[in-house]
Design an enzyme around this catalytic site. Structure first.
Site, short mmCIF file in Angstrom:
data_model
loop_
_atom_site.label_atom_id
_atom_site.label_comp_id
_atom_site.label_asym_id
_atom_site.label_seq_id
_atom_site.Cartn_x
_atom_site.Cartn_y
_atom_site.Cartn_z
N HIS A 198 0.86 -1.19 0.00
CA HIS A 198 0.00 0.00 0.00
C HIS A 198 0.89 1.24 0.00
CE1 HIS A 198 -2.83 3.03 1.45
NE2 HIS A 198 -3.82 2.19 1.18
N CYS A 236 -3.74 2.98 -4.61
CA CYS A 236 -4.72 3.69 -3.79
C CYS A 236 -4.81 5.13 -4.27
CB CYS A 236 -4.29 3.62 -2.32
SG CYS A 236 -5.34 4.60 -1.24
N HIS A 265 -7.56 0.60 -4.46
CA HIS A 265 -8.39 1.34 -3.49
C HIS A 265 -8.90 2.58 -4.21
CE1 HIS A 265 -6.49 -0.03 0.62
NE2 HIS A 265 -7.08 -1.01 -0.02
N ASP A 310 -12.74 3.11 -0.92
CA ASP A 310 -11.96 3.38 0.28
C ASP A 310 -12.81 4.23 1.21
OD1 ASP A 310 -9.79 3.08 1.87
OD2 ASP A 310 -8.46 4.33 0.70
N HIS A 311 -12.21 5.06 2.00
CA HIS A 311 -12.96 5.81 3.00
C HIS A 311 -14.21 6.48 2.44
CE1 HIS A 311 -8.70 6.57 4.72
NE2 HIS A 311 -9.04 5.29 4.73
N TYR A 324 -14.99 4.63 7.77
CA TYR A 324 -15.49 3.28 7.47
C TYR A 324 -16.95 3.06 7.84
CZ TYR A 324 -10.96 1.93 5.80
OH TYR A 324 -9.82 1.84 5.04
C1 DNO Z 1 -6.74 3.22 5.50
C2 DNO Z 1 -6.11 2.10 4.81
C3 DNO Z 1 -4.74 1.78 5.37
C4 DNO Z 1 -4.29 0.45 4.83
C5 DNO Z 1 -2.94 0.05 5.27
C6 DNO Z 1 -2.47 -1.14 4.49
O1 DNO Z 1 -7.90 3.29 5.60
O2 DNO Z 1 -6.07 2.29 3.46
O3 DNO Z 1 -4.82 1.70 6.74
O4 DNO Z 1 -5.16 -0.54 5.25
O5 DNO Z 1 -2.03 1.07 5.14
O6 DNO Z 1 -1.46 -1.77 5.17
#
Ligand code: DNO
Length: 350
Positions: A198, A236, A265, A310-311, A324
């Protein structure tokens, strides 16, 4: 692409049953949360998690994350013990048929924001990063608690870690990453597990600690550390896109063409000047990233791997784990699924 959703295990306030009801949802992105960082994950616990997810009519598409112990990142002599444990975990995940593992190599802190409930003009709340505020924060004051931070660190532990990192500059961190990758990748290859590092979030140094998984050049350097399609990336958009000079859709296309994208992501952010940004709704017009270009790059490259929204913001009065909640992430997933369907159909009709 295969749409997935992050689930924080049985303590997550969002049950698997709800996730299954999101249109287009197939995969679950999850982890085992009660094993201390650095210890091996036993096969029976992995199998139990897999069964829980499958009983709900879904399947595990990615483990996010198997965390990397700080001793590995710092390069302490104890790293070899933790690397052996990591290999054991990968073997067990392989035995359970888990196809992909996401992890990161950020010193001490995972994702970092300055505010968790910033109110946007429509009344929803979002996570934001304000450069000036972060510059003024002192993680060693012991007063900070933010979502990506490991709250189990005590002030004293943090001081010890910061002292260790005084000897770790960018090149030393690269050397420690290379040591780790060369040790684990033969095992991942044998276990048939795709690794997906990531990017650093945000993708630049914070609190004086080095960050290296930050831009196209460094992602290229990373994949060249070990030549295997299993040595891949989590692309991401929100993390890489936070650096104004990164053109995320172009980078995604580049690494898809190289066959090194193992996980995506998708999140939109709005750049607000300097290195500051606000997390926004997924739809392109709300942020600085063109989400259509992301889906198009994946469609052009016949990407069959996992993606997750993602978020999300907090909308409709929802409260919960920062970034989340259910509602906005579900909207994001459905929007992305819609873009994908349009891309697929436009190809068929040509
Ligand atoms: C945040 C995520 C990160 C991700 C880690 C992967 O929401 O994208 O916390 O899970 O960095 O190791």
């Amino acid at each position: 692409m295969e749409m997935g959703f992050r689930w924080y295990g049985k303590t997550d306030s969002i049950p698997l049953e709800y996730i299954r009801q999101i249109p287009g949802m197939k995969g679950i992105v999850t982890a085992i949360y009660d094993i201390p960082v650095g210890e091996a994950w036993p096969l029976d616990k992995v199998m139990e998690l897999k069964k829980t997810v499958e009983d709900a009519g879904l399947h595990i598409s990615v483990i996010e994350s198997v965390p990397v112990h700080e001793d590995i990142k710092i390069g302490l002599p104890t790293r070899d013990k933790y690397i052996e444990n990591y290999k054991e975990t990968l073997r067990n995940l392989g035995k359970a048929g888990i196809p992909c593992v996401c992890y990161n190599f950020m010193p001490i802190f995972d994702w970092t924001r300055s505010e968790l409930e910033y109110e946007l003009p429509d009344g929803s709340t979002a996570l934001i990063f304000e450069e000036e505020k972060i510059k003024k924060m002192d993680p060693l004051s012991g007063e900070l608690s933010l979502p990506g931070w490991d709250s189990s660190y005590k002030k004293e532990d943090l001081q010890v870690l910061f002292d260790h990192y005084k000897n770790v500059d960018h090149e030393k961190l690269w050397a420690n990453l290379e040591y780790f990758i060369k040790a684990i990748m033969p095992v991942a290859d044998e276990a048939n597990v795709k690794m997906a590092i990531h990017p650093d979030d945000p993708p630049y140094d914070i609190f004086g600690l080095p960050r290296i998984i930050t831009n196209k050049e460094n992602l290229e350097r990373f994949i060249n550390l070990y030549d295997s399609p299993n040595n891949g990336l989590t692309m991401c958009s929100g993390s890489l896109g936070a650096e104004p000079s990164n053109n995320f859709p172009e980078m995604l296309r580049y690494f898809l063409e190289k066959g090194r994208v193992n996980f995506v992501h998708a999140r939109n952010i709005k750049l607000t000047g300097g290195k500051s940004f606000q997390e926004s709704a997924h739809v392109s017009e709300y942020g600085s990233i063109d989400m259509y270009e992301i889906i198009k790059a994946m469609a052009d490259n016949n990407y069959t791997g996992p993606i997750r929204p993602d978020h999300g913001r907090m909308i409709w009065g929802e409260t919960g784990k920062p970034g989340y909640g259910l509602f906005d992430r579900a909207l994001g997933a459905t929007y992305l699924t819609g873009l994908w369907e349009a891309e697929q159909k436009s190809r068929q009709s040509k």
